[in-house]
Design a protein around this motif. Structure first.
Motif, PDB file in Angstrom:
ATOM      1  N   GLN B  63       0.838  -1.206   0.000  1.00 19.93           N
ATOM      2  CA  GLN B  63       0.000   0.000   0.000  1.00 19.93           C
ATOM      3  C   GLN B  63       0.867   1.248   0.000  1.00 19.93           C
ATOM      4  O   GLN B  63       0.412   2.323  -0.352  1.00 19.93           O
ATOM      5  CB  GLN B  63      -0.902  -0.008   1.221  1.00 19.93           C
ATOM      6  CG  GLN B  63      -1.828  -1.193   1.214  1.00 19.93           C
ATOM      7  CD  GLN B  63      -3.212  -0.855   1.699  1.00 19.93           C
ATOM      8  OE1 GLN B  63      -3.434   0.177   2.292  1.00 19.93           O
ATOM      9  NE2 GLN B  63      -4.151  -1.726   1.427  1.00 19.93           N
ATOM     10  N   GLU B 139     -19.240   7.770  10.336  1.00 19.17           N
ATOM     11  CA  GLU B 139     -20.387   8.406  11.001  1.00 19.17           C
ATOM     12  C   GLU B 139     -20.242   8.418  12.517  1.00 19.17           C
ATOM     13  O   GLU B 139     -20.916   9.172  13.206  1.00 19.17           O
ATOM     14  CB  GLU B 139     -21.675   7.670  10.634  1.00 19.17           C
ATOM     15  CG  GLU B 139     -22.127   7.932   9.231  1.00 19.17           C
ATOM     16  CD  GLU B 139     -23.318   7.068   8.860  1.00 19.17           C
ATOM     17  OE1 GLU B 139     -23.935   6.487   9.767  1.00 19.17           O
ATOM     18  OE2 GLU B 139     -23.604   6.961   7.670  1.00 19.17           O
ATOM     19  N   TYR B 144     -16.948  13.822  11.999  1.00 19.89           N
ATOM     20  CA  TYR B 144     -18.248  13.921  11.317  1.00 19.89           C
ATOM     21  C   TYR B 144     -19.145  14.911  12.055  1.00 19.89           C
ATOM     22  O   TYR B 144     -19.732  15.811  11.454  1.00 19.89           O
ATOM     23  CB  TYR B 144     -18.895  12.535  11.265  1.00 19.89           C
ATOM     24  CG  TYR B 144     -20.333  12.538  10.819  1.00 19.89           C
ATOM     25  CD1 TYR B 144     -20.670  12.835   9.513  1.00 19.89           C
ATOM     26  CD2 TYR B 144     -21.357  12.240  11.720  1.00 19.89           C
ATOM     27  CE1 TYR B 144     -21.991  12.847   9.097  1.00 19.89           C
ATOM     28  CE2 TYR B 144     -22.678  12.246  11.311  1.00 19.89           C
ATOM     29  CZ  TYR B 144     -22.997  12.548  10.010  1.00 19.89           C
ATOM     30  OH  TYR B 144     -24.297  12.562   9.604  1.00 19.89           O
ATOM     31  N   ILE B 148     -20.465  18.575  10.515  1.00 20.57           N
ATOM     32  CA  ILE B 148     -21.899  18.849  10.324  1.00 20.57           C
ATOM     33  C   ILE B 148     -22.348  20.023  11.205  1.00 20.57           C
ATOM     34  O   ILE B 148     -23.113  20.888  10.771  1.00 20.57           O
ATOM     35  CB  ILE B 148     -22.743  17.590  10.642  1.00 20.57           C
ATOM     36  CG1 ILE B 148     -22.434  16.486   9.621  1.00 20.57           C
ATOM     37  CG2 ILE B 148     -24.228  17.905  10.670  1.00 20.57           C
ATOM     38  CD1 ILE B 148     -22.876  16.777   8.195  1.00 20.57           C
ATOM     39  N   GLU B 159     -27.671  19.732   0.292  1.00 23.20           N
ATOM     40  CA  GLU B 159     -27.899  18.295   0.459  1.00 23.20           C
ATOM     41  C   GLU B 159     -26.542  17.646   0.733  1.00 23.20           C
ATOM     42  O   GLU B 159     -25.584  17.853  -0.009  1.00 23.20           O
ATOM     43  CB  GLU B 159     -28.510  17.710  -0.820  1.00 23.20           C
ATOM     44  CG  GLU B 159     -28.876  16.258  -0.656  1.00 23.20           C
ATOM     45  CD  GLU B 159     -29.383  15.627  -1.952  1.00 23.20           C
ATOM     46  OE1 GLU B 159     -29.430  16.322  -2.977  1.00 23.20           O
ATOM     47  OE2 GLU B 159     -29.682  14.424  -1.917  1.00 23.20           O
ATOM     48  N   ILE B 160     -26.487  16.880   1.806  1.00 22.94           N
ATOM     49  CA  ILE B 160     -25.220  16.236   2.181  1.00 22.94           C
ATOM     50  C   ILE B 160     -25.408  14.720   2.138  1.00 22.94           C
ATOM     51  O   ILE B 160     -26.243  14.176   2.862  1.00 22.94           O
ATOM     52  CB  ILE B 160     -24.785  16.677   3.591  1.00 22.94           C
ATOM     53  CG1 ILE B 160     -24.684  18.206   3.645  1.00 22.94           C
ATOM     54  CG2 ILE B 160     -23.444  16.044   3.964  1.00 22.94           C
ATOM     55  CD1 ILE B 160     -24.869  18.771   5.007  1.00 22.94           C
ATOM     56  N   LEU B 161     -24.654  14.077   1.268  1.00 21.21           N
ATOM     57  CA  LEU B 161     -24.672  12.617   1.191  1.00 21.21           C
ATOM     58  C   LEU B 161     -23.518  12.114   2.040  1.00 21.21           C
ATOM     59  O   LEU B 161     -22.390  12.557   1.864  1.00 21.21           O
ATOM     60  CB  LEU B 161     -24.479  12.150  -0.251  1.00 21.21           C
ATOM     61  CG  LEU B 161     -25.418  12.743  -1.296  1.00 21.21           C
ATOM     62  CD1 LEU B 161     -24.973  12.355  -2.692  1.00 21.21           C
ATOM     63  CD2 LEU B 161     -26.839  12.256  -1.050  1.00 21.21           C
ATOM     64  N   VAL B 162     -23.809  11.208   2.946  1.00 23.70           N
ATOM     65  CA  VAL B 162     -22.749  10.727   3.834  1.00 23.70           C
ATOM     66  C   VAL B 162     -22.390   9.288   3.477  1.00 23.70           C
ATOM     67  O   VAL B 162     -23.234   8.384   3.524  1.00 23.70           O
ATOM     68  CB  VAL B 162     -23.190  10.800   5.312  1.00 23.70           C
ATOM     69  CG1 VAL B 162     -22.045  10.349   6.221  1.00 23.70           C
ATOM     70  CG2 VAL B 162     -23.618  12.207   5.673  1.00 23.70           C
ATOM     71  N   ALA B 163     -21.141   9.085   3.095  1.00 25.32           N
ATOM     72  CA  ALA B 163     -20.637   7.734   2.810  1.00 25.32           C
ATOM     73  C   ALA B 163     -19.860   7.278   4.045  1.00 25.32           C
ATOM     74  O   ALA B 163     -18.802   7.815   4.353  1.00 25.32           O
ATOM     75  CB  ALA B 163     -19.737   7.763   1.583  1.00 25.32           C
ATOM     76  N   GLN B 166     -14.694   3.150   7.079  1.00 25.99           N
ATOM     77  CA  GLN B 166     -13.703   3.074   8.144  1.00 25.99           C
ATOM     78  C   GLN B 166     -12.591   4.053   7.806  1.00 25.99           C
ATOM     79  O   GLN B 166     -12.203   4.176   6.646  1.00 25.99           O
ATOM     80  CB  GLN B 166     -13.155   1.661   8.233  1.00 25.99           C
ATOM     81  CG  GLN B 166     -14.215   0.715   8.755  1.00 25.99           C
ATOM     82  CD  GLN B 166     -13.608  -0.523   9.389  1.00 25.99           C
ATOM     83  OE1 GLN B 166     -12.404  -0.609   9.615  1.00 25.99           O
ATOM     84  NE2 GLN B 166     -14.451  -1.493   9.678  1.00 25.99           N
ATOM     85  N   GLY B 174      -9.372   0.715   1.175  1.00 23.00           N
ATOM     86  CA  GLY B 174     -10.272   0.141   0.168  1.00 23.00           C
ATOM     87  C   GLY B 174     -11.645   0.776   0.233  1.00 23.00           C
ATOM     88  O   GLY B 174     -12.247   1.102  -0.806  1.00 23.00           O
ATOM     89  N   GLN B 175     -12.164   0.965   1.441  1.00 21.43           N
ATOM     90  CA  GLN B 175     -13.498   1.563   1.584  1.00 21.43           C
ATOM     91  C   GLN B 175     -13.515   3.012   1.114  1.00 21.43           C
ATOM     92  O   GLN B 175     -14.458   3.457   0.455  1.00 21.43           O
ATOM     93  CB  GLN B 175     -13.941   1.487   3.047  1.00 21.43           C
ATOM     94  CG  GLN B 175     -14.254   0.079   3.492  1.00 21.43           C
ATOM     95  CD  GLN B 175     -14.919   0.050   4.870  1.00 21.43           C
ATOM     96  OE1 GLN B 175     -15.468   1.022   5.324  1.00 21.43           O
ATOM     97  NE2 GLN B 175     -14.850  -1.104   5.508  1.00 21.43           N
ATOM     98  N   GLN B 178     -13.402   3.086  -2.634  1.00 23.52           N
ATOM     99  CA  GLN B 178     -14.713   2.694  -3.190  1.00 23.52           C
ATOM    100  C   GLN B 178     -15.722   3.825  -3.074  1.00 23.52           C
ATOM    101  O   GLN B 178     -16.508   4.061  -4.000  1.00 23.52           O
ATOM    102  CB  GLN B 178     -15.245   1.469  -2.448  1.00 23.52           C
ATOM    103  CG  GLN B 178     -14.668   0.188  -2.988  1.00 23.52           C
ATOM    104  CD  GLN B 178     -15.592  -0.994  -2.698  1.00 23.52           C
ATOM    105  OE1 GLN B 178     -16.752  -0.811  -2.354  1.00 23.52           O
ATOM    106  NE2 GLN B 178     -15.068  -2.180  -2.844  1.00 23.52           N
ATOM    107  N   ALA B 179     -15.699   4.505  -1.947  1.00 25.64           N
ATOM    108  CA  ALA B 179     -16.646   5.604  -1.749  1.00 25.64           C
ATOM    109  C   ALA B 179     -16.360   6.734  -2.740  1.00 25.64           C
ATOM    110  O   ALA B 179     -17.286   7.320  -3.325  1.00 25.64           O
ATOM    111  CB  ALA B 179     -16.570   6.122  -0.311  1.00 25.64           C
ATOM    112  N   TRP B 182     -17.531   5.552  -6.110  1.00 23.82           N
ATOM    113  CA  TRP B 182     -18.997   5.525  -6.164  1.00 23.82           C
ATOM    114  C   TRP B 182     -19.540   6.929  -6.451  1.00 23.82           C
ATOM    115  O   TRP B 182     -20.394   7.109  -7.317  1.00 23.82           O
ATOM    116  CB  TRP B 182     -19.550   4.992  -4.845  1.00 23.82           C
ATOM    117  CG  TRP B 182     -21.049   4.894  -4.859  1.00 23.82           C
ATOM    118  CD1 TRP B 182     -21.799   3.837  -5.271  1.00 23.82           C
ATOM    119  CD2 TRP B 182     -21.984   5.918  -4.451  1.00 23.82           C
ATOM    120  NE1 TRP B 182     -23.136   4.124  -5.151  1.00 23.82           N
ATOM    121  CE2 TRP B 182     -23.276   5.395  -4.654  1.00 23.82           C
ATOM    122  CE3 TRP B 182     -21.840   7.204  -3.953  1.00 23.82           C
ATOM    123  CZ2 TRP B 182     -24.419   6.126  -4.356  1.00 23.82           C
ATOM    124  CZ3 TRP B 182     -22.987   7.932  -3.674  1.00 23.82           C
ATOM    125  CH2 TRP B 182     -24.263   7.393  -3.866  1.00 23.82           C
TER     126      TRP B 182
END
Lengths: 64, 366
Positions: B63, B139, B144, B148, B159-163, B166, B174-175, B178-179, B182
């Motif tokens: 990594q 979250e 976070y 906010i 508008e707040i999209l929360v992904a 970890q 990786g997460q 991916q987020a 996405w």
């Protein structure tokens, strides 16, 4: 399409600058004054919107 | 009596025993003799003061860059290879100790910097204020909540999209990647991508200095704002972002204006507009008054000129009038009301009227 706050702010700045310029035409002044007031009202309304919408995404970002 | 085994049988038996006894082991030590073969295979020794073990794996496990002298924690499967002997087949390589993390980060920094990922000319302006925000964070975190809280206090209508991802540990990179991917794949993409995480040790923040996360941030078609840790912590993801914030709260401050300040600004502009309009009206009034005065002046001047003309004409007419001639000493002689222009028109005994300037007399011709 609704104008962004930044676009409205820029328009307002330009209108106010117009009033301060040397080429102010009294015939246009009333129209521009009303435009500026309308923008100020719209910006004020946007500022007073207190709620943000929070959407927690349901998908998992676990590695596949 | 002991069974007699072939070397292959013995290796197979040993591997069975190892697999049973140590399906997986974790070993921490120093990296020696690190090398990459054909951009695919990784070889090195893990060592301490008195022992070293050969390790083998693929480059995809890396990594962050690794070099000799760095301390790592390995998760691996012990194996006895028919040709190469005993080795650890790598499953996971984690940096261990702040020195190693710093060193790996420096190496990666240098590499990505050479590729231009941190170049100033790549930076894009963030929409100000944005309408849709995608927030990538945990979250559960204070980061976070802070973000906010400050965002809500400063500005609304977004508008707040929360992904939820970890933000530390093995699965974090990786997460996060991916987020990010996405968000970038959505048909209606957000205006800005915000990634926040609170403070922690270098190890805790490591996910944000991994190559995969840094590259994902740099590749995002959505403008990015990244705030990791405290002011002094600067991750590679922050360097690759379009904008960096010192803390999650600072990220919210950079992202949207303060409604109090906006109110004051609009009040100032309203006042400026009214003053400008009043000034315009005063100026117009002044112009009208000036034009009126000018018109009056011009009219008075015209009248004066007309008077002078009339006076001159009057003087000319006066000079030509019979009365003026009489005043100069001439007289008009009339007989029976008619002007006598010649002595031959008179006879002795005629009664004549002599007209002077001031009066007339009657006289008899002799």
């Amino acid at each position: 399409m609704q104008k962004s706050s930044q676009e409205l702010q820029d328009e307002l700045d330009q209108l106010i600058a117009w009033f301060g310029s040397d080429q102010v035409d009294i015939d246009q002044a009333e129209k521009k004054y009303k435009e500026a007031l309308a923008i100020m009202r719209e910006l004020s309304a946007r500022i007073e919107k207190t709620e943000n919408t929070i959407t927690k995404l349901k998908q998992s970002f676990e590695k596949e | 009596m002991l069974p007699i085994l072939s070397p292959s049988d013995f290796i197979a038996l040993t591997n069975q025993t190892l697999e049973f006894a140590y399906p997986s082991v974790q070993i921490e030590g120093e990296v020696l003799n690190f090398k990459v073969s054909r951009n695919k295979w990784v070889y090195f020794d893990i060592a301490d003061a008195t022992a070293k073990i050969r390790c083998f794996g693929t480059v995809y496990l890396l990594q962050t860059p690794i070099e000799d002298g760095m301390r790592v924690r390995l998760t691996a499967v012990p194996r006895l290879h028919p040709q190469f002997g005993f080795s650890l087949n790598l499953q996971l390589i984690e940096l261990s100790g702040e020195g190693s993390i710093k060193k790996a980060s420096d190496l990666l920094h240098e590499k990505l910097d050479k590729e231009g990922l941190f170049a100033a000319e790549r930076k894009r302006p963030l929409p100000y204020p944005p309408k849709r925000i995608c927030l990538i964070t945990s979250e559960e975190s204070a980061a976070y909540r802070d973000f906010i809280k400050v965002l809500n206090a400063r500005y609304g209508g977004m508008e707040i999209l929360v992904a939820n991802v970890q933000v530390q540990g093995e699965s974090a990179p990786g997460q996060i990647v991916q987020a990010i991917e996405w968000c970038n794949k959505q048909a209606d993409i957000p205006d800005v991508l915000v990634i926040v995480r609170g403070g922690g040790s270098a190890d805790d923040l490591q996910a944000f200095s991994t190559e995969t996360v840094t590259r994902a941030v740099a590749a995002s078609r959505i403008p990015t704002l990244v705030a990791i840790g405290h002011e002094v912590d600067i991750s590679l993801a922050e360097l690759a972002a379009d904008q960096r914030a010192s803390t999650p709260s600072n990220a919210a401050e950079l992202l949207v204006p303060d409604r109090q300040e906006l109110r004051r600004n609009i009040q100032r502009q309203s006042q400026a507009l009214h003053e400008a309009a009043e000034s315009l009206v005063h100026s117009a009034r002044r112009d009208v008054a000036y034009a009126y005065e000018e018109m009056n002046r011009e009219l008075a001047h015209t009248i004066e000129r007309a008077k002078e003309y009339i006076a001159a004409q009057t003087r000319t007419l006066d000079a030509l009038s019979p009365q003026a001639v009489l005043r100069r000493g001439y007289a008009v002689v009339r007989k029976d009301g008619l002007v006598v222009r010649s002595a031959s028109q008179t006879r002795k005994g005629d009664i004549m009227t002599i007209q002077f300037a001031d009066d007339q007399i009657k006289t008899e011709v002799q």
